[in-house]
Design an enzyme around this catalytic site. Structure first.
Site, mmCIF file in Angstrom:
data_model
loop_
_atom_site.group_PDB
_atom_site.id
_atom_site.type_symbol
_atom_site.label_atom_id
_atom_site.label_comp_id
_atom_site.label_asym_id
_atom_site.label_seq_id
_atom_site.Cartn_x
_atom_site.Cartn_y
_atom_site.Cartn_z
ATOM 1 N N ASP A 130 13.503 35.432 -0.650
ATOM 2 C CA ASP A 130 12.804 35.668 0.603
ATOM 3 C C ASP A 130 11.522 34.833 0.516
ATOM 4 O OD1 ASP A 130 12.002 36.762 3.077
ATOM 5 O OD2 ASP A 130 10.865 38.334 2.062
ATOM 6 N N ASP A 179 9.066 42.507 -0.318
ATOM 7 C CA ASP A 179 9.609 41.149 -0.388
ATOM 8 C C ASP A 179 10.790 41.065 -1.352
ATOM 9 O OD1 ASP A 179 7.709 39.554 1.375
ATOM 10 O OD2 ASP A 179 6.307 40.532 0.014
ATOM 11 N N GLU A 220 16.860 32.932 3.004
ATOM 12 C CA GLU A 220 16.764 33.218 4.432
ATOM 13 C C GLU A 220 16.342 31.962 5.190
ATOM 14 O OE1 GLU A 220 15.685 37.363 6.114
ATOM 15 O OE2 GLU A 220 13.821 36.232 5.974
#
Length: 168
Positions: free
Chosen positions: A8, A140, A68
């Site tokens: 992430d 996160d 992502e």
């Protein structure tokens, strides 16, 4: 068996999560956050991300890498920094010879929580449930684990199309 590193990305905090896919089941291997010093020069922060992801790859020996895709933010400067952080992490994966799976935030949420507009807390709760964790990881790190779960489900053929880039 596949070991999946989920990332992430962020220029201040980059989450990572590692899961192992064995016979269609996902197992937690590790997770955490890479924190950069906001007072440091931006190129130095990118180097911290690259070096840290390289270290994580050396520690866990993933066979798969998932990250992502960027989303458009109201602040163009923040979006550009996010893309740079993403690129630094991706280069560490590519330099290790890993293929890169890219997933939209919406697909990750849909895969993990069953709803593409799920709230962060819903995703975290489902990560805990899917991986049978005793505690909820940092935000996160939980997002990175969700990305790894999404990739694992793609490998199992349970989600939509996967986008793989890379080289041997």
């Amino acid at each position: 068996m596949s070991v999946i590193l989920g990332i992430d990305p962020g220029s201040r905090v980059t989450g990572y999560g590692v899961v192992e896919l064995v016979s269609g089941k996902l197992y937690y291997q590790g997770s955490g956050c890479i924190r950069t010093d906001p007072e440091d020069l931006f190129p130095n922060r990118l180097k911290v991300i690259y070096d840290s992801v390289t270290e994580i790859i050396n520690q866990f020996h993933p066979t798969q890498f998932a990250i992502e895709t960027p989303f458009m933010d109201k602040n163009a400067s923040s979006a550009f920094k996010l893309c740079h952080a993403r690129a630094a992490a991706m280069m560490a994966g590519l330099n290790a010879g890993l293929y890169i799976g890219e997933y939209s935030p919406r697909l990750v949420k849909q895969t993990v929580a069953g709803y593409g507009n799920a709230e962060k807390e819903q995703v975290q709760s489902m990560v805990v449930k899917i991986l049978s964790l005793s505690d909820c990881p940092q935000s996160d790190a939980a997002d990175a684990l969700a990305i790894a779960i999404c990739h694992g489900n793609t490998l199992k053929g349970l989600t939509g199309r996967k986008v793989m880039v890379g080289f041997n």
